[in-house]
Design a protein around this motif. Structure first.
Motif, short mmCIF file in Angstrom:
data_model
loop_
_atom_site.label_atom_id
_atom_site.label_comp_id
_atom_site.label_asym_id
_atom_site.label_seq_id
_atom_site.Cartn_x
_atom_site.Cartn_y
_atom_site.Cartn_z
N GLY A 136 40.52 50.49 33.27
CA GLY A 136 41.25 49.65 34.20
C GLY A 136 40.32 48.75 34.97
O GLY A 136 39.13 49.05 35.16
N VAL A 137 40.85 47.61 35.41
CA VAL A 137 40.06 46.67 36.20
C VAL A 137 40.88 46.21 37.39
O VAL A 137 42.11 46.28 37.40
CB VAL A 137 39.62 45.43 35.37
N ASN A 138 40.19 45.74 38.41
CA ASN A 138 40.81 45.07 39.54
C ASN A 138 40.46 43.59 39.48
O ASN A 138 39.27 43.24 39.42
CB ASN A 138 40.32 45.65 40.87
N PHE A 139 41.46 42.74 39.43
CA PHE A 139 41.24 41.31 39.57
C PHE A 139 41.20 41.00 41.07
O PHE A 139 42.14 41.35 41.79
CB PHE A 139 42.35 40.51 38.89
N ILE A 140 40.14 40.35 41.53
CA ILE A 140 39.97 40.07 42.96
C ILE A 140 39.83 38.56 43.15
O ILE A 140 38.89 37.96 42.63
CB ILE A 140 38.73 40.79 43.52
N ALA A 141 40.76 37.98 43.86
CA ALA A 141 40.74 36.54 44.11
C ALA A 141 40.28 36.28 45.54
O ALA A 141 40.72 36.94 46.48
CB ALA A 141 42.12 35.93 43.89
N VAL A 142 39.39 35.30 45.69
CA VAL A 142 38.92 34.89 47.01
C VAL A 142 39.19 33.40 47.15
O VAL A 142 38.79 32.60 46.30
CB VAL A 142 37.41 35.17 47.19
N ASN A 143 39.89 33.04 48.22
CA ASN A 143 40.20 31.63 48.46
C ASN A 143 39.63 31.23 49.82
O ASN A 143 39.80 31.94 50.81
CB ASN A 143 41.71 31.40 48.46
#
Length: 257
Positions: free
Chosen positions: A243-250
């Motif tokens: 499993g992976v975590n997608f992490i978005a930073v804006n």
């Protein structure tokens, strides 16, 4: 005498009937309270717990803020964003359970990496697709550079007149950039945010909060920077539960008038 006894017996029957009615009403009240309590418990239980690797319910944005401040970097004020949450969730939906290639899994886990920035050269079509979908929604004016830190750095107004980065002109308001990371689901929240803070630290340090325009008017602009973080998990059952975590930073640059 018998009349008196009958009268007393009649009063006792009335008293017993009233007592039964009171007991019945009390039991009904207890049952009602129990039902309400049960409904409340079910409502709480039905809400899934936040899975952030170490069961910490702290906001992702707040943790990244803390990690940057621990490095004496305080140029960006982070807070949660429902817009970013929705955009990331929608983008991750495009990564099917079987879509992440062995090449990507190897690059992420086989060489000692637990987290990586999704750049333009990613070897996984699925992850690249998630990044493209995320950028379609967030519409970042700042394009992807060689590193995550450099991408953040290009929010600064020094890029005025740079043909490769016209969106960063000093008089442009609400300029943003969105960057995506992929982390091993086994990483704890603070560990992931600490690594992301390291990856963007130099870029955040380089963000200018004021700029003197080079035009004939000599205008001066003041800026503030705000950011948000969103995380969306994806398990790949076809790959032995990886499993992976997608992490978005804006991060957004706003002109302060």
């Amino acid at each position: 005498c018998f009349g008196s006894l009958s009268f007393i017996h009649h009063k006792e029957e009335k008293f017993i009937m009233k007592l039964k009615k009171i007991v019945s009403l009390a039991l009904a009240g207890v049952m009602a309270v129990s039902m309400l309590t049960a409904c409340g418990s079910n409502a709480i239980d039905e809400k899934p717990p936040v899975d952030d690797g170490d069961n910490d319910a702290t906001s992702y944005s707040a943790v990244l803020q803390d990690e940057l401040e621990s490095k004496n970097i305080m140029k960006v004020k982070f807070s949660d964003s429902s817009e970013l949450d929705s955009a990331l969730e929608s983008a991750v939906a495009h990564a099917g359970f079987d879509a992440v290639t062995n090449d990507f899994i190897h690059s992420l886990f086989g060489n000692g990496y637990s987290i990586r920035w999704v750049d333009q050269n990613t070897s996984s079509d699925a992850v690249e697709n998630v990044n493209n979908k995320l950028r379609e929604v967030m519409k970042p004016e700042i394009g992807m550079q060689k590193t995550a830190s450099e991408t953040v750095r290009w929010l600064s107004p020094e890029a005025i007149g740079n043909p490769h980065n016209p969106g960063a002109d000093c008089d442009e308001n609400n300029i943003n950039t969105t960057i995506l990371f992929v982390a091993d689901r086994g990483m704890g929240l603070e560990a992931a945010m600490d690594e992301i803070a390291d990856m963007i630290a130099d870029g955040v340090v380089g963000l200018n909060t004021s700029y003197d325009s080079r035009d004939v008017n000599g205008a001066t602009y003041n800026y503030e920077y705000t950011g948000s973080v969103s995380v969306c998990a994806k398990n790949f059952d076809a790959m032995n539960g990886i499993g992976v975590n997608f992490i978005a930073v804006n991060i957004v640059r706003t002109i302060v008038y």
